[in-house]
Design a protein around this motif. Structure first.
Motif, mmCIF file in Angstrom:
data_model
loop_
_atom_site.group_PDB
_atom_site.id
_atom_site.type_symbol
_atom_site.label_atom_id
_atom_site.label_comp_id
_atom_site.label_asym_id
_atom_site.label_seq_id
_atom_site.Cartn_x
_atom_site.Cartn_y
_atom_site.Cartn_z
ATOM 1 N N UNK A 289 54.213 -15.662 -11.443
ATOM 2 C CA UNK A 289 55.607 -14.923 -11.359
ATOM 3 C C UNK A 289 56.686 -15.640 -11.557
ATOM 4 N N UNK A 290 57.003 -16.316 -12.565
ATOM 5 C CA UNK A 290 58.212 -17.101 -12.681
ATOM 6 C C UNK A 290 59.342 -15.867 -13.004
ATOM 7 N N UNK A 291 60.652 -16.134 -12.545
ATOM 8 C CA UNK A 291 61.627 -15.439 -12.868
ATOM 9 C C UNK A 291 62.560 -15.911 -13.915
ATOM 10 N N UNK B 160 59.938 -8.769 3.297
ATOM 11 C CA UNK B 160 58.810 -9.176 4.132
ATOM 12 C C UNK B 160 57.738 -9.737 3.015
ATOM 13 N N UNK B 161 57.663 -9.162 1.976
ATOM 14 C CA UNK B 161 56.615 -9.506 1.014
ATOM 15 C C UNK B 161 57.007 -10.826 0.472
ATOM 16 N N UNK B 162 58.260 -11.002 0.432
ATOM 17 C CA UNK B 162 58.738 -12.452 0.117
ATOM 18 C C UNK B 162 58.298 -13.679 1.003
ATOM 19 N N UNK B 163 58.295 -13.359 2.263
ATOM 20 C CA UNK B 163 57.694 -14.258 3.139
ATOM 21 C C UNK B 163 56.377 -14.314 3.267
ATOM 22 N N UNK C 248 62.153 -19.505 -5.773
ATOM 23 C CA UNK C 248 63.071 -19.087 -6.749
ATOM 24 C C UNK C 248 62.799 -17.994 -8.075
ATOM 25 N N UNK C 249 61.528 -18.616 -8.400
ATOM 26 C CA UNK C 249 61.114 -18.132 -9.721
ATOM 27 C C UNK C 249 60.118 -16.744 -9.525
ATOM 28 N N UNK C 250 59.778 -16.392 -8.147
ATOM 29 C CA UNK C 250 58.911 -15.283 -7.913
ATOM 30 C C UNK C 250 59.709 -14.044 -8.215
ATOM 31 N N UNK C 251 59.240 -13.119 -9.005
ATOM 32 C CA UNK C 251 59.799 -11.744 -9.218
ATOM 33 C C UNK C 251 59.298 -10.901 -8.152
ATOM 34 N N UNK C 252 59.702 -10.914 -6.867
ATOM 35 C CA UNK C 252 59.088 -10.417 -5.685
ATOM 36 C C UNK C 252 59.377 -8.845 -5.612
#
Length: 211
Positions: free
Chosen positions: A21-23, A100-103, A70-74
């Protein structure tokens, strides 16, 4: 059999950590180029910080936070996990869930990286399925003559920015998004997104340890 399956999934998650998941904030490039960039940065930092990681495994969170998050499309990944339940949630509920999903992703990836043992990878050129869809096959090379693990990263081109983004990864045919979607669907059905958010928050708070 269960231990073998658990080890297999752990190895898969190690590579998924580097590439998932790169943003669009990354430099413009092809899916193949972006995959190479992500892997090289992460694995270089892992090798450079082995002493600190051994002394404090939870320090892996910082590497994940700086190199990957920073690049994850959460939000997009999270919306796919929520599936049909997404429409029945409020913007406020979704915002809390995505936080929460980010963490959760940060903790899960940091924990998975404790399994890293300097495996080699091979990134294949992307296969364009359409002008806006592509997949990248990555082989995780095993030691002792074992067959490599095949990972496919699914990419799509953002219609607004024109940049490529990963939205899912399949390992030997098993989708990461679909796995979490199925795992959490019963909680969403019975108790709703607020209950799921609480459970995800608890999972995210678990310390990273070396097993």
């Amino acid at each position: 059999m269960k231990m073998q399956l658990k080890t297999w999934f752990s190895k898969i998650i190690v590579l998924a950590t580097a590439l998932f998941a790169m943003q669009s904030v990354m430099a413009a490039g092809s899916p193949y180029e972006l995959t190479q960039q992500a892997a090289e940065k992460l694995f270089a930092d892992l090798k450079a910080n082995q002493a600190q990681i051994k002394a404090n495994p939870d320090s892996l969170r910082s590497i994940v936070r700086n190199d990957l998050m920073p690049y994850v499309h959460v939000n997009y990944a999270g919306s796919l996990v929520l599936g049909t339940y997404f429409k029945s949630t409020t913007p406020e509920q979704r915002e809390k869930f995505f936080a929460a999903f980010n963490k959760f992703i940060e903790q899960a990836y940091a924990q998975a990286l404790t399994m890293y043992t300097d495996q080699d990878i091979q990134v294949q050129k992307e296969q364009l399925n359409s002008e806006s869809q592509a997949s990248v096959l990555v082989k995780l090379l095993q030691k002792n003559g074992q067959a490599p693990l095949n990972l496919n990263f699914q990419w799509r081109k953002n219609s607004k920015t024109g940049n490529w983004q990963v939205y899912d990864m399949t390992a030997e045919g098993v989708s990461m998004v679909e796995t979490k979607k199925q795992e959490w669907s019963s909680i969403l059905r019975k108790d709703g997104i607020d209950a799921l958010t609480v459970q995800v928050q608890k999972a995210a708070a678990v310390p990273v340890t070396v097993k």
